[in-house]
Write a protein that holds these residues in place. Structure first.
Motif, short mmCIF file in Angstrom:
data_model
loop_
_atom_site.label_atom_id
_atom_site.label_comp_id
_atom_site.label_asym_id
_atom_site.label_seq_id
_atom_site.Cartn_x
_atom_site.Cartn_y
_atom_site.Cartn_z
N VAL A 37 0.86 -1.19 0.00
CA VAL A 37 0.00 0.00 0.00
C VAL A 37 0.89 1.24 0.00
CG1 VAL A 37 -1.82 1.24 1.24
CG2 VAL A 37 -1.73 -1.27 1.34
N CYS A 38 0.87 1.98 -1.12
CA CYS A 38 1.76 3.13 -1.29
C CYS A 38 0.98 4.44 -1.17
CB CYS A 38 2.41 3.06 -2.67
SG CYS A 38 3.57 4.40 -2.99
N HIS A 39 1.64 5.45 -0.62
CA HIS A 39 0.98 6.75 -0.48
C HIS A 39 0.64 7.37 -1.85
CE1 HIS A 39 0.15 9.74 2.84
NE2 HIS A 39 -0.37 10.29 1.76
N SER A 40 1.34 6.95 -2.90
CA SER A 40 1.01 7.47 -4.23
C SER A 40 -0.42 7.14 -4.62
CB SER A 40 1.97 6.89 -5.28
OG SER A 40 3.29 7.31 -5.02
N ASP A 41 -0.93 5.99 -4.16
CA ASP A 41 -2.32 5.63 -4.48
C ASP A 41 -3.28 6.65 -3.89
OD1 ASP A 41 -1.45 3.35 -5.78
OD2 ASP A 41 -1.70 2.06 -4.02
N GLY A 61 -2.73 -1.33 -6.58
CA GLY A 61 -1.61 -2.21 -6.21
C GLY A 61 -0.47 -2.19 -7.21
N HIS A 62 0.53 -1.28 -6.98
CA HIS A 62 1.69 -1.28 -7.88
C HIS A 62 2.91 -1.93 -7.24
CE1 HIS A 62 1.65 2.80 -6.01
NE2 HIS A 62 2.95 2.63 -5.92
N GLU A 63 2.76 -2.46 -6.02
CA GLU A 63 3.79 -3.32 -5.43
C GLU A 63 3.19 -4.72 -5.37
OE1 GLU A 63 4.65 -1.78 -1.51
OE2 GLU A 63 6.10 -0.33 -2.25
N THR A 152 9.70 -3.55 -3.92
CA THR A 152 9.51 -3.28 -5.35
C THR A 152 9.23 -1.80 -5.64
OG1 THR A 152 7.14 -3.82 -5.25
CG2 THR A 152 8.65 -5.63 -5.76
N ASP A 153 8.90 -1.03 -4.59
CA ASP A 153 8.72 0.42 -4.76
C ASP A 153 9.31 1.15 -3.56
OD1 ASP A 153 7.88 3.03 -5.26
OD2 ASP A 153 5.77 2.64 -4.90
N ALA A 154 8.82 0.86 -2.35
CA ALA A 154 9.34 1.54 -1.15
C ALA A 154 10.83 1.22 -0.94
CB ALA A 154 8.54 1.13 0.08
N GLY A 338 5.79 2.18 8.96
CA GLY A 338 6.40 1.25 8.02
C GLY A 338 5.49 1.13 6.79
N ARG A 339 5.24 -0.09 6.33
CA ARG A 339 4.45 -0.30 5.13
C ARG A 339 3.27 -1.23 5.40
NH1 ARG A 339 4.73 2.99 0.89
NH2 ARG A 339 5.00 2.05 -1.17
N ALA A 340 2.08 -0.87 4.94
CA ALA A 340 0.94 -1.78 5.00
C ALA A 340 1.01 -2.74 3.82
CB ALA A 340 -0.37 -1.00 4.96
ZN ZN Z 1 4.37 3.77 -4.99
#
Ligand code: ZN
Ligand code: NAD
Ligand code: ZN
Length: 346
Positions: A37-41, A61-63, A152-154, A338-340
């Motif tokens: 889950v990226c903040h870009s979304d 979902g880009h990761e 893959t992104d973060a 961290g990352r969800a």
């Molecule tokens: Zn992203």
């Protein structure tokens, strides 16, 4: 299958049932084991209709990480059951930038209508993900899917940014990380693993700063109007040789510019809409400012190798696909440390 879709401008994403995808010629079908889950979304879901560049509904979902479930005609190089990470910034595969592995800077993707999964093409927040070409897949080789998917992104995006500045991060140098969330807390670890630099981390939240120290920041500073002076003081007035801004908003890019030492690199990664005016006398002499996008295929392979060595470990919180809207809600309110990571087949 179930998928998390952004369906209407301004609406929250929702879990819906969509047809099961089937791989066409050259395509690989993955059973998704984890999606980040990226903040870009959240930025994407805030764009007004007249600026929204993709078709709706959009599976987010880009990761993505998964196991190969099926292959279309002509696919070589992967086998059913392989555990793989998806390189997200798909390009044409043949232009000069793609030939260098820099599909993130493909010269023809826009013209050809090629979009990353989750950013124009159906993404990884679903039970299955279609990948257009086996070259977008990197073997996990033993990495845990949940721990690996943010890489893959973060992981890849800060890795690319930091790699550019490695020559400046010599012994005695300082690196500043602004925004120690998903990308930032990985950036701190990458800086510690790849450089001898002292790392100063800035965030607006004490929880995030605690995580920043836990993952290796030498110093933490609350990100407010006094932050630039505090960083200057911590560096004996010199400033930082490299500054990485994972917020990119007006106040943080101002801080980034103000703490940059002579000949420093300032890298604006966050897409918060801020801009840093560059000109004689505006910042220290010979500061370079850059705003990169994601990273190359080769760099993803390197980040995964680094994680396998134990040098990087992403702090993750997991959610089921049904809980994915809540994960976005919590990220939006700064309540993910961290990352969800969504586990769609958990
Ligand atoms: Zn992203
Ligand atoms: P995140 O929400 O996980 O982390 C952002 C962090 O910034 C949080 O810890 C938050 O507390 C902190 N923050 C907010 N305002 C701040 C301020 N004024 N000063 C200091 N810290 C502040 O987000 P993320 O998923 O890590 O993404 C970070 C940014 O990077 C987003 O803007 C995202 O869209 C962008 N991004 C860019 C690329 C690229 O290729 N350029 C790739 C991925 C993400
Ligand atoms: Zn290309």
């Amino acid at each position: 299958m179930k998928a998390l879709q952004y369906r209407a401008i301004g609406a929250a994403p929702e879990v819906v049932t969509v047809p099961d995808p089937e791989p066409g010629p050259g395509q690989v079908l993955l059973k998704v084991t984890a999606a980040g889950v990226c903040h870009s979304d959240i930025a994407v879901m805030s764009w007004p209709a007249d600026q929204f560049p993709y078709d709706l509904p959009l599976t987010l979902g880009h990761e993505g990480v998964g196991t190969v479930a099926a292959m279309g005609a002509g696919v070589t190089g992967v086998q059913e059951g392989d555990a793989v990470a998806v390189y997200g910034p798909w390009g044409c595969g043949t232009c000069a930038k793609c030939a260098e592995g820099k599909e993130n800077y493909c010269l023809r993707a826009a013209d050809l209508g090629i979009h990353p999964p989750g950013l124009g093409t159906p993404g990884a927040m679903a039970e299955y993900l279609l990948v257009d070409d086996a070259r977008h897949l990197v073997p996990l080789d033993g990495l845990d899917p949940v721990a690996a998917v943010p890489l893959t992104d973060a992981g890849l995006t800060p890795y690319h940014a930091i790699k550019r500045s490695l020559p400046k991060l010599t012994p005695g140098a300082t690196a500043v990380v602004i925004g120690t969330g998903g990308l930032g807390h990985v950036a701190i670890q990458l800086l510690r693993a790849l450089t001898p630099a002292r790392v100063i981390a800035l965030d607006v939240s004490e929880d995030k700063l605690r995580l920043a120290r836990q993952v290796g920041a030498h110093e933490t500073v609350l990100s407010d109007a006094a932050a630039a002076d505090a960083v200057r003081e911590l560096t004996g007035g010199t400033g930082a040789q490299a500054v990485f801004d994972f917020v990119g908003a007006e106040p943080t890019v101002a801080t980034a510019g103000a703490v940059a030492a002579v000949e420093a690199d300032v890298t604006l990664v966050g897409i918060g809409g801020g801009a840093l005016p560059v000109g004689f006398g505006r910042q220290a002499f010979e500061v370079s400012v850059s705003a990169p996008y994601w990273g190359s295929r080769g760099e993803l392979i390197e980040v995964l190798a680094l994680a396998r060595s134990g040098a990087v470990s992403v702090h993750t919180e997991t959610f089921s696909l049904d809980e994915a809207p809540e994960a976005y809600e919590r990220l939006h309110h700064g309540r993910i440390n961290g990352r969800a990571v969504i586990v769609p087949n958990g």
